[in-house]
Write an enzyme that holds these catalytic residues in place. Sequence first.
Site, PDB file in Angstrom:
ATOM      1  CD  GLN A 104     -14.256  50.979  51.713  1.00 24.08           C
ATOM      2  OE1 GLN A 104     -14.089  50.978  52.943  1.00 24.08           O
ATOM      3  NE2 GLN A 104     -15.449  50.996  51.164  1.00 24.08           N
ATOM      4  CG  ASP A 107     -12.731  42.638  43.818  1.00 22.30           C
ATOM      5  OD1 ASP A 107     -13.815  42.613  44.435  1.00 22.30           O
ATOM      6  OD2 ASP A 107     -12.404  43.596  43.074  1.00 22.30           O
ATOM      7  CG  HIS A 122      -8.706  48.729  52.213  1.00 16.72           C
ATOM      8  ND1 HIS A 122     -10.008  48.465  52.575  1.00 16.72           N
ATOM      9  CD2 HIS A 122      -8.369  49.867  52.862  1.00 16.72           C
ATOM     10  CE1 HIS A 122     -10.423  49.405  53.417  1.00 16.72           C
ATOM     11  NE2 HIS A 122      -9.453  50.262  53.601  1.00 16.72           N
ATOM     12  CB  CYS A 130       9.819  38.285  51.126  1.00 16.41           C
ATOM     13  SG  CYS A 130      10.777  37.702  52.545  1.00 16.41           S
ATOM     14  CB  CYS A 133      14.672  39.489  51.433  1.00 13.09           C
ATOM     15  SG  CYS A 133      13.605  38.517  50.353  1.00 13.09           S
ATOM     16  CB  SER A 196     -18.953  51.174  51.030  1.00 19.65           C
ATOM     17  OG  SER A 196     -18.153  51.198  52.224  1.00 19.65           O
ATOM     18  CD  GLU A 223     -26.505  47.198  55.262  1.00 17.51           C
ATOM     19  OE1 GLU A 223     -27.236  46.396  55.886  1.00 17.51           O
ATOM     20  OE2 GLU A 223     -25.280  47.306  55.466  1.00 17.51           O
TER      21      GLU A 223
HETATM   22  N1  APR Z   1     -25.251  46.041  45.596  1.00 24.86           N
HETATM   23  C1  APR Z   1     -25.230  47.112  46.435  1.00 24.86           C
HETATM   24  N2  APR Z   1     -24.865  47.027  47.735  1.00 24.86           N
HETATM   25  C2  APR Z   1     -24.511  45.811  48.191  1.00 24.86           C
HETATM   26  C3  APR Z   1     -24.520  44.659  47.379  1.00 24.86           C
HETATM   27  C4  APR Z   1     -24.912  44.804  46.025  1.00 24.86           C
HETATM   28  N3  APR Z   1     -24.957  43.769  45.166  1.00 24.86           N
HETATM   29  N4  APR Z   1     -24.120  43.595  48.148  1.00 24.86           N
HETATM   30  C5  APR Z   1     -23.872  44.085  49.386  1.00 24.86           C
HETATM   31  N5  APR Z   1     -24.116  45.409  49.419  1.00 24.86           N
HETATM   32  C6  APR Z   1     -23.917  46.340  50.527  1.00 24.86           C
HETATM   33  C7  APR Z   1     -24.205  45.771  51.889  1.00 24.86           C
HETATM   34  O1  APR Z   1     -25.551  46.000  52.243  1.00 24.86           O
HETATM   35  C8  APR Z   1     -23.241  46.578  52.781  1.00 24.86           C
HETATM   36  O2  APR Z   1     -23.857  47.766  53.254  1.00 24.86           O
HETATM   37  O3  APR Z   1     -22.548  46.659  50.523  1.00 24.86           O
HETATM   38  C9  APR Z   1     -22.101  46.952  51.841  1.00 24.86           C
HETATM   39  C10 APR Z   1     -20.838  46.165  52.118  1.00 24.86           C
HETATM   40  O4  APR Z   1     -20.377  46.550  53.390  1.00 24.86           O
HETATM   41  P1  APR Z   1     -19.110  45.774  54.024  1.00 24.86           P
HETATM   42  O5  APR Z   1     -19.347  44.307  53.935  1.00 24.86           O
HETATM   43  O6  APR Z   1     -18.856  46.420  55.346  1.00 24.86           O
HETATM   44  O7  APR Z   1     -17.930  46.088  53.017  1.00 24.86           O
HETATM   45  P2  APR Z   1     -17.062  47.425  52.921  1.00 24.86           P
HETATM   46  O8  APR Z   1     -17.870  48.630  53.224  1.00 24.86           O
HETATM   47  O9  APR Z   1     -16.391  47.387  51.597  1.00 24.86           O
HETATM   48  O10 APR Z   1     -15.963  47.197  54.071  1.00 24.86           O
HETATM   49  C11 APR Z   1     -14.898  48.121  54.123  1.00 24.86           C
HETATM   50  O11 APR Z   1     -13.856  46.734  55.811  1.00 24.86           O
HETATM   51  O12 APR Z   1     -13.313  44.646  56.553  1.00 24.86           O
HETATM   52  C12 APR Z   1     -12.799  45.763  55.932  1.00 24.86           C
HETATM   53  O13 APR Z   1     -10.974  45.839  54.468  1.00 24.86           O
HETATM   54  C13 APR Z   1     -12.314  45.448  54.548  1.00 24.86           C
HETATM   55  O14 APR Z   1     -12.394  46.849  52.585  1.00 24.86           O
HETATM   56  C14 APR Z   1     -13.166  46.316  53.641  1.00 24.86           C
HETATM   57  C15 APR Z   1     -13.663  47.410  54.577  1.00 24.86           C
END
Ligand code: APR
Length: 255
Positions: A104, A107, A122, A130, A133, A196, A223
């Site tokens: 997702q 980067d 994503h 653009c 065009c 995620s 988490e």
């Molecule tokens: N190692 C493991 N897990 C991690 C780490 C790490 N170093 N750092 C953060 N996390 C966990 C967090 O606890 C959280 O549960 O990764 C998860 C990130 O969740 P989000 O911030 O919701 O990111 P993501 O799931 O990628 O969001 C999905 O939402 O806003 C949109 O387009 C955006 O692609 C993104 C999509």
Amino acid sequence: MSIKEKIKTAASIIHSSNYIVVFSGAGMSTESGIPDFRSPGGLWSKYDPGEYAEYSAFLSHPEKFWTMHKELSQTVLEASPNLGHKSLVTLEKEYRKLKAIITQNIDFLHSRAGNSNVLELHGSGQTACCLSCGTEFYYTDIQKQLDEGKEVPKCPKCEGLIKPNVVLFGESLPSNVFQQAIAEISSADLLIIIGSSLTVYPAASLPSMALDTGARIIIINDEATMMDHQADVAIHGKAGVILPLILEELRNIDS
Ligand code: APR
């Protein structure tokens, strides 16, 4: 089960798998210095996504998106792949088990680390186009306009609005990429979900498809997630720490 036992279990599941697919989110890149979205201090605690990352808001107030983009793009450009990214390259190149990464993240750190089959659900911040065009740009072309103090980069050809090729809220995902992701998940005998919150659809619908195909599931996340109870093993910790430990365990099994 202790974290040590979970790491051993994860390594043995990987050892017995042949078609591994990874599903990654922003947590994959936080150890590279790129904030995630929903952790405390994450991007959405500073910028309201409805104002800064939503398509119709972009059309009416593009300067808001570009303000957020300006802060984030410097961090992304300075970021380098972390030990978690590098572990996935080993799983692909050395063990030949990792067949696809569905990410997702925008980067491009998985590709920069060296993984070859990366499906960017994503989009990617590497290119832009653009909206009037259709002219395509590389991110350095836009960076130049921003560095010259332009608040909202415009197309040099037609003065139209330029938008990075990332999926904003309210936009649909690239259907060819989504279809490829479904195909990869249906071929997988193991899905590893990394970093995620599994809260944003339709991307978050993909991991549960693995439940229907009988694939094993490993979750590595800082988490708990709503899929933890459906995983063969859910390990709470940092991807850049846990993944190298799992690889170390894998080497022990192989030696
Ligand atoms: N190692 C493991 N897990 C991690 C780490 C790490 N170093 N750092 C953060 N996390 C966990 C967090 O606890 C959280 O549960 O990764 C998860 C990130 O969740 P989000 O911030 O919701 O990111 P993501 O799931 O990628 O969001 C999905 O939402 O806003 C949109 O387009 C955006 O692609 C993104 C999509």
